[in-house]
Scaffold this motif. Structure first.
Motif, short mmCIF file in Angstrom:
data_model
loop_
_atom_site.label_atom_id
_atom_site.label_comp_id
_atom_site.label_asym_id
_atom_site.label_seq_id
_atom_site.Cartn_x
_atom_site.Cartn_y
_atom_site.Cartn_z
N LYS A 17 59.45 27.69 121.24
CA LYS A 17 58.66 27.28 121.95
C LYS A 17 59.32 25.58 122.16
CE LYS A 17 54.40 25.42 123.93
NZ LYS A 17 53.38 25.41 122.86
N SER A 18 60.10 25.36 121.26
CA SER A 18 60.83 23.83 121.06
C SER A 18 61.78 23.79 122.87
CB SER A 18 61.41 22.99 119.79
OG SER A 18 62.38 23.64 119.46
N GLU A 19 62.39 24.82 122.51
CA GLU A 19 63.46 25.01 123.95
C GLU A 19 62.24 24.76 124.81
OE1 GLU A 19 65.06 26.12 127.41
OE2 GLU A 19 63.94 27.53 126.26
N GLN A 20 61.57 25.32 125.11
CA GLN A 20 60.37 25.25 125.96
C GLN A 20 59.92 23.89 126.45
OE1 GLN A 20 57.17 28.01 126.29
NE2 GLN A 20 56.24 26.78 128.49
N LEU A 21 59.73 23.27 125.46
CA LEU A 21 59.18 21.69 125.71
C LEU A 21 60.69 21.15 126.16
CD1 LEU A 21 56.86 21.61 123.02
CD2 LEU A 21 56.50 21.91 124.96
N ILE A 22 61.34 20.90 125.28
CA ILE A 22 62.81 20.29 126.08
C ILE A 22 63.05 20.19 127.29
CG2 ILE A 22 64.91 19.53 125.43
CD1 ILE A 22 64.57 20.25 121.88
N ARG A 23 62.89 21.37 127.15
CA ARG A 23 63.60 21.43 128.83
C ARG A 23 62.48 21.36 129.72
NH1 ARG A 23 62.76 26.75 130.96
NH2 ARG A 23 62.64 27.47 129.14
N THR A 35 58.91 19.32 129.95
CA THR A 35 58.50 17.95 129.70
C THR A 35 59.57 16.56 129.33
OG1 THR A 35 58.28 18.32 126.70
CG2 THR A 35 57.08 20.02 128.63
N ASP A 36 58.66 16.06 129.19
CA ASP A 36 59.74 14.57 128.68
C ASP A 36 58.86 14.33 127.42
OD1 ASP A 36 60.40 14.20 131.98
OD2 ASP A 36 58.43 13.10 132.68
N LEU A 37 58.68 14.95 126.59
CA LEU A 37 58.30 14.50 124.90
C LEU A 37 60.00 14.13 124.80
CD1 LEU A 37 56.16 17.58 124.22
CD2 LEU A 37 55.50 14.76 124.48
N ASN A 38 59.68 12.83 123.87
CA ASN A 38 61.12 12.71 123.07
C ASN A 38 61.12 13.99 122.12
OD1 ASN A 38 60.60 11.53 121.09
ND2 ASN A 38 59.30 9.85 121.76
N ILE A 39 62.48 13.95 121.38
CA ILE A 39 62.88 15.08 120.03
C ILE A 39 62.11 14.35 119.19
CG2 ILE A 39 64.14 15.66 118.79
CD1 ILE A 39 65.19 16.39 121.71
N SER A 40 61.58 13.88 118.34
CA SER A 40 60.66 13.07 117.33
C SER A 40 59.34 13.93 118.35
CB SER A 40 60.25 12.74 117.02
OG SER A 40 61.98 11.44 116.47
N GLU A 41 58.78 13.65 118.91
CA GLU A 41 57.53 14.80 119.69
C GLU A 41 57.23 16.11 119.98
OE1 GLU A 41 56.07 10.42 122.37
OE2 GLU A 41 57.23 12.23 123.41
N VAL A 42 58.54 16.41 120.05
CA VAL A 42 58.25 17.43 120.15
C VAL A 42 58.55 18.76 118.52
CG1 VAL A 42 60.55 19.73 120.54
CG2 VAL A 42 60.50 17.59 122.47
N VAL A 43 59.26 18.29 117.76
CA VAL A 43 59.04 18.03 116.04
C VAL A 43 57.96 18.71 115.82
CG1 VAL A 43 60.19 17.74 114.13
CG2 VAL A 43 61.73 17.35 115.95
N TYR A 44 57.35 17.62 115.75
CA TYR A 44 55.65 17.32 115.32
C TYR A 44 54.71 18.11 116.21
CZ TYR A 44 57.51 13.97 112.38
OH TYR A 44 58.73 12.98 111.66
N SER A 45 54.93 18.26 117.34
CA SER A 45 53.52 18.97 118.33
C SER A 45 53.89 20.30 118.19
CB SER A 45 54.61 18.70 120.02
OG SER A 45 55.20 19.60 120.15
N PRO A 76 69.52 19.44 119.48
CA PRO A 76 68.55 19.49 120.93
C PRO A 76 68.61 18.26 121.68
CG PRO A 76 67.02 19.73 117.84
CD PRO A 76 68.72 19.51 118.35
N LYS A 77 68.91 16.49 120.92
CA LYS A 77 69.63 16.30 122.27
C LYS A 77 70.56 16.36 123.02
CE LYS A 77 70.46 10.71 122.20
NZ LYS A 77 71.45 11.16 123.20
N PHE A 78 71.54 17.14 122.48
CA PHE A 78 72.56 16.95 123.67
C PHE A 78 72.03 18.06 124.49
CE2 PHE A 78 75.93 19.92 125.14
CZ PHE A 78 76.91 18.73 125.65
N TYR A 79 71.59 19.17 123.78
CA TYR A 79 70.44 20.36 124.75
C TYR A 79 69.61 19.31 126.13
CZ TYR A 79 68.43 24.36 126.37
OH TYR A 79 67.56 25.08 127.20
#
Length: 341
Positions: free
Chosen positions: A288-294, A296-306, A327-330
């Motif tokens: 799910k985190s990979e999908q959100l990173i790819r 959405t505009d959420l930053n990494i911290s927001e992805v982690v907690y979501s 995650p940042k590099f991705y």
């Protein structure tokens, strides 16, 4: 009771016979066949495709108005029928008034039949039945004698040239059901479609053969096996976690929700996903985190907690284990990495 006799393993002849007996609308596109029933004998669809090397795939997804018997006559090609039941149940017997065995939901069955004998499948009246058949012509020859898949299957299932009939009903397997869903979800056309279908059908065939191998190895120890209803519960819990990976799950809570004991739940997850419940939850969160990173505009911290994590460093560690980068590099390189993730 309605009986249909099929005396060939050639896909075009099979569907000609089915069409003659059941009516309906038969559509043929390239090497794929689709028979939509019109209600006279039931509702549903029968699909089939001819693949390379004497292999065909046929799928029944039907609700019939009468009990129906499909009699498949063995031929000189010595076919093997690798079967899987996704919905309902069917019974199998050989010709000559032999006893019958049931193939139930989520079970595999491997049917071999010597020449001039019948494999008989009986579909129940008014029950939705979804069953898949991979039909393999075991006498298909290739350039190097004995090297073809067909010959190897013949050597495995017709051992020592004793061309006897046999039926093997395996234990419950949800992985095959998932692959059949993938097969039905293919929307590509042309050569891409053909290659994807062939790949998934071969994978289903491999899973059925492996199921037989595992069942024979475990034959002496019948303890620890889950029933079809218990496996259905495991599947439901798996889908719930996949849909809501961010929830704060405990094994006790999932056990209570499923109605299964902790050990049964863990056994089901190991069988279905080859993971513990905890590892499955983590894997679904990372997906799910990979999908959100790819997307959405959420930053990494927001992805982690979501997605239910509380530690960014732990998240980064397991993300890198799965995707081989931080995650940042991705996120910074998602256009080039998403295709290989």
């Amino acid at each position: 009771m309605k009986t249909t006799h099929i005396k060939s393993i050639k896909i075009e002849k099979i569907f000609t016979e089915l069409h003659n007996n059941f009516g309906g609308n038969l559509e043929i596109i390239s090497n794929e066949y689709k028979l939509d029933l019109n209600g006279n004998f039931g509702r549903g669809t029968i699909k089939g495709i001819a693949l390379k090397n004497g292999i065909s795939y046929i799928e029944f997804d039907v609700t019939l108005t009468d009990e129906v018997v499909i009699s498949m006559m063995a031929t000189k090609n010595l076919p093997i029928y690798f079967t899987y039941c996704s919905e309902g149940s069917v019974s199998h017997s050989f010709g000559g008034n032999s006893g019958s065995v049931a193939l139930e939901k989520y079970q595999t069955g491997i049917l071999t039949c010597k020449r001039a004998e019948e494999n008989i499948l009986t579909f129940k009246k008014e029950d939705r039945t979804k069953i898949s058949l991979i039909v393999v012509n075991t006498t298909k020859s290739e350039t190097v004698e004995g090297s073809s898949l067909n010959q190897r299957l013949r050597n495995t299932f017709f051992e020592d040239s004793q061309l006897d009939s046999s039926v093997f009903i395996g234990s419950y397997n949800l992985k095959i059901g998932e692959k059949i869903k993938e097969l039905n979800a293919i929307r590509h056309t042309g050569i891409v479609r053909s290659l994807m279908i062939e790949g998934i059908v071969h994978l289903i065939l491999a899973l059925e053969i492996q199921q037989r191998k595992d069942d024979l190895a475990a034959e002496a120890n019948a303890t620890g096996c889950l029933s079809s209803k218990e496996m259905e519960k495991v599947k439901e819990i798996s889908e719930f976690i996949t849909n809501y990976p961010e929830n704060d799950y405990t094994l006790k809570m999932l056990s209570r929700k499923s109605g299964l004991s902790n050990s049964k739940l863990q056994e089901g997850f190991k069988f279905l996903h080859d993971r513990t419940v905890r590892d499955f939850i983590i894997n679904e969160r990372i997906k799910k985190s990979e999908q959100l990173i790819r997307t959405t505009d959420l930053n990494i911290s927001e992805v982690v907690y979501s997605i239910g994590f509380t530690s960014r460093s732990y998240f980064s560690k397991i993300f890198k284990q799965k995707y081989d980068c931080s995650p940042k590099f991705y996120k910074d390189n998602q256009n080039s990495l998403a295709a290989t993730a």
